[in-house]
Design a protein around this motif. Structure first.
Motif, PDB file in Angstrom:
ATOM      1  N   ASP A 191     -35.304  17.732  11.522  1.00 48.03           N
ATOM      2  CA  ASP A 191     -35.861  18.855  12.256  1.00 48.03           C
ATOM      3  C   ASP A 191     -35.377  20.216  11.842  1.00 48.03           C
ATOM      4  OD1 ASP A 191     -37.446  20.290  13.835  1.00 48.03           O
ATOM      5  OD2 ASP A 191     -36.819  19.531  15.843  1.00 48.03           O
ATOM      6  N   LEU A 216     -37.235  22.689   9.036  1.00 48.82           N
ATOM      7  CA  LEU A 216     -37.558  23.996   9.522  1.00 48.82           C
ATOM      8  C   LEU A 216     -36.961  25.211   8.553  1.00 48.82           C
ATOM      9  CD1 LEU A 216     -38.655  26.128  11.880  1.00 48.82           C
ATOM     10  CD2 LEU A 216     -36.269  25.805  12.920  1.00 48.82           C
ATOM     11  N   SER A 219     -41.724  25.154  12.655  1.00 50.68           N
ATOM     12  CA  SER A 219     -41.048  24.355  13.773  1.00 50.68           C
ATOM     13  C   SER A 219     -42.125  23.206  14.104  1.00 50.68           C
ATOM     14  CB  SER A 219     -41.009  25.194  14.935  1.00 50.68           C
ATOM     15  OG  SER A 219     -40.606  24.441  15.981  1.00 50.68           O
ATOM     16  N   ASN A 227     -40.921  22.345  23.185  1.00 53.64           N
ATOM     17  CA  ASN A 227     -40.326  23.016  22.000  1.00 53.64           C
ATOM     18  C   ASN A 227     -40.976  24.124  21.629  1.00 53.64           C
ATOM     19  OD1 ASN A 227     -38.384  22.673  19.560  1.00 53.64           O
ATOM     20  ND2 ASN A 227     -40.337  22.883  18.572  1.00 53.64           N
ATOM     21  N   GLN A 228     -42.355  24.551  21.300  1.00 51.60           N
ATOM     22  CA  GLN A 228     -42.870  25.522  20.920  1.00 51.60           C
ATOM     23  C   GLN A 228     -42.607  26.529  21.828  1.00 51.60           C
ATOM     24  OE1 GLN A 228     -42.801  24.450  17.585  1.00 51.60           O
ATOM     25  NE2 GLN A 228     -44.898  25.424  17.258  1.00 51.60           N
ATOM     26  N   LEU A 237     -39.311  28.049  22.043  1.00 51.65           N
ATOM     27  CA  LEU A 237     -39.512  28.798  20.550  1.00 51.65           C
ATOM     28  C   LEU A 237     -40.058  30.062  20.815  1.00 51.65           C
ATOM     29  CD1 LEU A 237     -37.601  28.528  18.157  1.00 51.65           C
ATOM     30  CD2 LEU A 237     -39.733  27.598  16.845  1.00 51.65           C
ATOM     31  N   TYR A 284     -33.980  32.740  15.542  1.00 53.57           N
ATOM     32  CA  TYR A 284     -34.779  31.420  15.804  1.00 53.57           C
ATOM     33  C   TYR A 284     -33.915  30.198  15.787  1.00 53.57           C
ATOM     34  CZ  TYR A 284     -34.923  30.002  10.854  1.00 53.57           C
ATOM     35  OH  TYR A 284     -34.391  29.714   9.630  1.00 53.57           O
ATOM     36  N   LYS A 329     -34.011  27.474  18.790  1.00 55.60           N
ATOM     37  CA  LYS A 329     -34.285  26.025  18.196  1.00 55.60           C
ATOM     38  C   LYS A 329     -33.409  24.778  18.637  1.00 55.60           C
ATOM     39  CE  LYS A 329     -36.384  22.706  16.179  1.00 55.60           C
ATOM     40  NZ  LYS A 329     -37.671  22.331  16.484  1.00 55.60           N
TER      41      LYS A 329
END
Length: 126
Positions: free
Chosen positions: A19, A23, A38, A83-84, A87, A98, A102
């Motif tokens: 991940d 990213l 992401s 997650n989004q 973030l 970021y 994350k």
């Protein structure tokens, strides 16, 4: 249960490396928007996580692999949304780097993933 949590943790670390690696590559090398990068990296980690989780961590219910994969993807979609959201809020409204946001998102989504996969994907048979 302890052994299962350890296996889940190992699989999680591998998926996290995928991940974060994807990213950072997308964001830093290709200059892709952080939310898009992401989303792509999360999807790559879900594929790795599915293969490893259903092979080494969870005892599969008696259902087709296609059905199992669809459930896994649907549960992962919930994780992706979480997650989004984390973030987006973290980067836009707190001006935090970021990767720090994350990591926080990954911790929260990990708990969500374990609980939902345990309930919806694992066989209740001992």
């Amino acid at each position: 249960m302890i052994l299962q949590l350890i296996k889940f943790g190992i699989v999680g670390v591998i998926a996290a490396i995928v991940d974060v690696g994807v990213l950072v590559a997308l964001k830093e090398l290709l200059h892709v928007n952080v939310l898009l990068a992401s989303m792509i990296s999360f999807c790559a980690s879900v594929a790795v996580n599915y293969l490893l989780s259903m092979t080494f961590v969870f005892k599969s219910k008696n259902q087709s692999k296609l059905k199992e994969f669809i459930i896994f993807v649907l549960l992962s979609a919930g994780g992706l949304c979480l997650n989004q959201l984390i973030l987006w809020v973290g980067v836009k409204y707190t001006d935090t780097y970021y990767l720090i946001v994350k990591i926080l998102a990954m911790v929260i989504v990990t708990v969500y993933n374990f609980l939902t996969r345990k309930v919806f994907l694992e066989s209740k048979e001992k």
